[in-house]
Scaffold this motif. Structure first.
Motif, PDB file in Angstrom:
ATOM      1  N   THR A 189      -9.498  75.626 -19.619  1.00 36.91           N
ATOM      2  CA  THR A 189      -9.372  75.202 -21.002  1.00 36.91           C
ATOM      3  C   THR A 189     -10.699  75.362 -21.719  1.00 36.91           C
ATOM      4  OG1 THR A 189      -8.598  73.390 -22.439  1.00 36.91           O
ATOM      5  CG2 THR A 189      -9.979  72.773 -20.579  1.00 36.91           C
ATOM      6  N   ARG A 190     -10.624  75.400 -23.055  1.00 38.44           N
ATOM      7  CA  ARG A 190     -11.800  75.450 -23.909  1.00 38.44           C
ATOM      8  C   ARG A 190     -12.015  74.065 -24.487  1.00 38.44           C
ATOM      9  NH1 ARG A 190     -14.037  76.240 -28.927  1.00 38.44           N
ATOM     10  NH2 ARG A 190     -15.312  78.121 -29.276  1.00 38.44           N
ATOM     11  N   SER A 191     -13.248  73.612 -24.497  1.00 35.75           N
ATOM     12  CA  SER A 191     -13.544  72.269 -24.991  1.00 35.75           C
ATOM     13  C   SER A 191     -14.312  72.339 -26.302  1.00 35.75           C
ATOM     14  CB  SER A 191     -14.376  71.495 -23.970  1.00 35.75           C
ATOM     15  OG  SER A 191     -15.723  71.948 -23.984  1.00 35.75           O
ATOM     16  N   GLY A 192     -14.558  71.158 -26.870  1.00 33.92           N
ATOM     17  CA  GLY A 192     -15.474  71.054 -27.994  1.00 33.92           C
ATOM     18  C   GLY A 192     -16.910  71.060 -27.497  1.00 33.92           C
ATOM     19  N   ASP A 193     -17.813  70.564 -28.337  1.00 34.21           N
ATOM     20  CA  ASP A 193     -19.239  70.634 -28.003  1.00 34.21           C
ATOM     21  C   ASP A 193     -19.597  69.867 -26.736  1.00 34.21           C
ATOM     22  OD1 ASP A 193     -19.888  72.292 -30.090  1.00 34.21           O
ATOM     23  OD2 ASP A 193     -20.316  70.647 -31.481  1.00 34.21           O
ATOM     24  N   ASP A 194     -18.954  68.735 -26.488  1.00 33.87           N
ATOM     25  CA  ASP A 194     -19.300  67.921 -25.314  1.00 33.87           C
ATOM     26  C   ASP A 194     -18.420  68.324 -24.142  1.00 33.87           C
ATOM     27  OD1 ASP A 194     -20.092  66.051 -23.462  1.00 33.87           O
ATOM     28  OD2 ASP A 194     -20.135  64.388 -24.889  1.00 33.87           O
ATOM     29  N   VAL A 195     -18.841  69.381 -23.464  1.00 33.68           N
ATOM     30  CA  VAL A 195     -18.018  69.922 -22.394  1.00 33.68           C
ATOM     31  C   VAL A 195     -18.002  69.001 -21.176  1.00 33.68           C
ATOM     32  CG1 VAL A 195     -19.882  71.336 -21.444  1.00 33.68           C
ATOM     33  CG2 VAL A 195     -17.511  72.029 -21.082  1.00 33.68           C
ATOM     34  N   VAL A 196     -19.066  68.258 -20.950  1.00 30.43           N
ATOM     35  CA  VAL A 196     -19.079  67.320 -19.820  1.00 30.43           C
ATOM     36  C   VAL A 196     -18.071  66.203 -20.050  1.00 30.43           C
ATOM     37  CG1 VAL A 196     -20.472  65.645 -18.546  1.00 30.43           C
ATOM     38  CG2 VAL A 196     -21.439  67.867 -19.149  1.00 30.43           C
ATOM     39  N   ALA A 197     -17.995  65.687 -21.274  1.00 29.08           N
ATOM     40  CA  ALA A 197     -17.008  64.660 -21.595  1.00 29.08           C
ATOM     41  C   ALA A 197     -15.596  65.191 -21.385  1.00 29.08           C
ATOM     42  CB  ALA A 197     -17.189  64.174 -23.029  1.00 29.08           C
TER      43      ALA A 197
ATOM     44  N   THR B 105      -9.634  92.753 -14.740  1.00 32.67           N
ATOM     45  CA  THR B 105     -10.670  91.998 -15.442  1.00 32.67           C
ATOM     46  C   THR B 105     -11.923  91.878 -14.588  1.00 32.67           C
ATOM     47  OG1 THR B 105      -9.035  90.755 -16.714  1.00 32.67           O
ATOM     48  CG2 THR B 105     -11.226  89.794 -16.534  1.00 32.67           C
ATOM     49  N   ALA B 106     -11.751  91.690 -13.276  1.00 32.37           N
ATOM     50  CA  ALA B 106     -12.910  91.596 -12.381  1.00 32.37           C
ATOM     51  C   ALA B 106     -13.713  92.897 -12.406  1.00 32.37           C
ATOM     52  CB  ALA B 106     -12.462  91.272 -10.965  1.00 32.37           C
ATOM     53  N   THR B 107     -13.030  94.024 -12.443  1.00 34.18           N
ATOM     54  CA  THR B 107     -13.723  95.307 -12.509  1.00 34.18           C
ATOM     55  C   THR B 107     -14.443  95.469 -13.841  1.00 34.18           C
ATOM     56  OG1 THR B 107     -12.154  96.355 -10.998  1.00 34.18           O
ATOM     57  CG2 THR B 107     -13.422  97.825 -12.423  1.00 34.18           C
TER      58      THR B 107
ATOM     59  N   LEU C  53     -17.395  87.564 -20.797  1.00 28.35           N
ATOM     60  CA  LEU C  53     -16.295  86.784 -21.365  1.00 28.35           C
ATOM     61  C   LEU C  53     -16.830  85.550 -22.060  1.00 28.35           C
ATOM     62  CD1 LEU C  53     -14.749  88.705 -19.503  1.00 28.35           C
ATOM     63  CD2 LEU C  53     -13.310  86.774 -18.807  1.00 28.35           C
ATOM     64  N   ASP C  54     -16.383  85.340 -23.317  1.00 31.44           N
ATOM     65  CA  ASP C  54     -16.694  84.089 -23.992  1.00 31.44           C
ATOM     66  C   ASP C  54     -15.640  83.054 -23.606  1.00 31.44           C
ATOM     67  OD1 ASP C  54     -14.412  84.689 -25.485  1.00 31.44           O
ATOM     68  OD2 ASP C  54     -15.518  85.133 -27.331  1.00 31.44           O
ATOM     69  N   ALA C  55     -15.691  81.877 -24.220  1.00 31.11           N
ATOM     70  CA  ALA C  55     -14.793  80.793 -23.827  1.00 31.11           C
ATOM     71  C   ALA C  55     -13.335  81.172 -24.026  1.00 31.11           C
ATOM     72  CB  ALA C  55     -15.132  79.532 -24.616  1.00 31.11           C
ATOM     73  N   ASP C  56     -13.007  81.760 -25.169  1.00 32.30           N
ATOM     74  CA  ASP C  56     -11.611  82.103 -25.454  1.00 32.30           C
ATOM     75  C   ASP C  56     -11.093  83.164 -24.484  1.00 32.30           C
ATOM     76  OD1 ASP C  56     -11.440  80.303 -27.555  1.00 32.30           O
ATOM     77  OD2 ASP C  56     -12.107  81.762 -29.044  1.00 32.30           O
ATOM     78  N   GLU C  57     -11.906  84.195 -24.217  1.00 26.04           N
ATOM     79  CA  GLU C  57     -11.494  85.238 -23.291  1.00 26.04           C
ATOM     80  C   GLU C  57     -11.376  84.691 -21.867  1.00 26.04           C
ATOM     81  OE1 GLU C  57     -10.734  88.926 -23.378  1.00 26.04           O
ATOM     82  OE2 GLU C  57      -9.956  87.756 -25.067  1.00 26.04           O
ATOM     83  N   ALA C  58     -12.257  83.766 -21.515  1.00 23.86           N
ATOM     84  CA  ALA C  58     -12.190  83.169 -20.183  1.00 23.86           C
ATOM     85  C   ALA C  58     -10.873  82.416 -19.998  1.00 23.86           C
ATOM     86  CB  ALA C  58     -13.379  82.239 -19.959  1.00 23.86           C
ATOM     87  N   VAL C  59     -10.459  81.684 -21.020  1.00 23.89           N
ATOM     88  CA  VAL C  59      -9.182  80.970 -20.933  1.00 23.89           C
ATOM     89  C   VAL C  59      -8.024  81.968 -20.901  1.00 23.89           C
ATOM     90  CG1 VAL C  59      -7.633  79.382 -22.134  1.00 23.89           C
ATOM     91  CG2 VAL C  59     -10.075  78.878 -22.014  1.00 23.89           C
TER      92      VAL C  59
ATOM     93  N   ARG D 132     -20.576  81.580 -21.669  1.00 28.77           N
ATOM     94  CA  ARG D 132     -20.543  83.019 -21.457  1.00 28.77           C
ATOM     95  C   ARG D 132     -20.486  83.264 -19.948  1.00 28.77           C
ATOM     96  NH1 ARG D 132     -19.870  82.368 -25.966  1.00 28.77           N
ATOM     97  NH2 ARG D 132     -20.750  83.418 -27.805  1.00 28.77           N
ATOM     98  N   PHE D 133     -19.552  84.112 -19.534  1.00 33.51           N
ATOM     99  CA  PHE D 133     -19.371  84.407 -18.115  1.00 33.51           C
ATOM    100  C   PHE D 133     -19.781  85.856 -17.890  1.00 33.51           C
ATOM    101  CE2 PHE D 133     -16.535  81.002 -19.292  1.00 33.51           C
ATOM    102  CZ  PHE D 133     -16.621  80.100 -18.246  1.00 33.51           C
TER     103      PHE D 133
END
Length: 250
Positions: free
Chosen positions: A174-182, A150-152, A161-167, A122-123
């Protein structure tokens, strides 16, 4: 114990802000540790790319509110020091955003070259909702990435913004699966496998050309470093290997 952890393997460093009970909120001490970790990566000849993340369940909930409430200009600059060290890092940086990135935590994500958003990312700017003005260059970084509209919406209208909106908006790559560090480590592999000084030079050149308006000036900016790289032992070895593969074809 609140700390910034640094792990290094396969030429990739992972910097983790660890204070999960406080959602990794940045104190003066944690900001100082974060800056120290970035500098340690830059000094280490075996590190060629850096991943920045937070201990679950959050990426970073922003600046510690007590420290923020007591801060004057000098204190604010000390809070900024951590994510500004990331922004100034000479190595490629990737934010592995595994949860909420709020306020100064959003700044930390924005300070990286690339953001990978996990499913719980979440951003959230949230400065206005806290009754304070944005700081640390947030408005500059955010508008350069997503544009003024969008900044405004995020800064003045409280849009998260959730992951999809951020992308979709370009805030995340990009959007990742559960292991975002990997996922971030996988993305970092190309840099990690390249010549370290070449990687650093390319990043420095990209920073320069990003501010240029003239194509010819960009050509001139790239020319010197390109000539130097063509004369490097690393390029000679790769060229010889390529010639061997071509000559060995049936």
């Amino acid at each position: 114990m609140a700390e910034v952890a640094l792990e290094r393997s396969d030429r990739i460093a992972v910097i983790t802000v660890r204070d999960p009970e406080r959602r990794n909120a940045l104190t003066l001490e944690l900001s100082e540790q974060l800056a120290d970790a970035v500098r340690a990566c830059e000094r280490d000849p075996e590190v060629t790319a850096v991943v920045v993340t937070g201990a679950a369940p959050a990426f970073c909930a922003g600046a510690d509110l007590t420290a923020l409430g007591e801060a004057k200009e000098e204190g604010l600059r000390r809070i900024y020091a951590g994510f500004l060290a990331v922004a100034d890092c000479s190595l490629p940086t990737i934010a592995a955003v595994n949860g909420a990135a709020v306020g100064a935590g959003l700044n930390l994500a924005l300070a990286c070259d690339v953001r990978v958003a996990g499913p719980r990312a979440r951003f959230d700017a949230r400065f206005l909702q806290l009754g304070i003005h944005p700081g640390g260059g947030m408005t500059w970084m955010l508008q350069r990435l997503v544009g003024p509209q969008t900044a405004t919406a995020m800064t003045l209208f409280g849009q998260i913004l959730d992951a999809d909106e951020a992308v979709r908006t370009g805030l995340a790559y990009t959007r990742s699966g559960d292991d975002v560090v990997a996922a971030a480590r996988d993305l970092a592999k190309a840099s990690a496998e390249g010549p370290r000084e070449l990687v650093r030079t390319i990043k420095a050149t990209m920073r320069t050309t990003a501010a240029l308006d003239d194509h010819a000036e960009a050509v001139t900016t790239e020319l010197g470093p390109q000539v130097t790289s063509i004369g490097s032992p690393e390029f000679a070895a790769k060229l010889a290997a390529l010639k061997d593969r071509i000559s060995g074809r049936p």
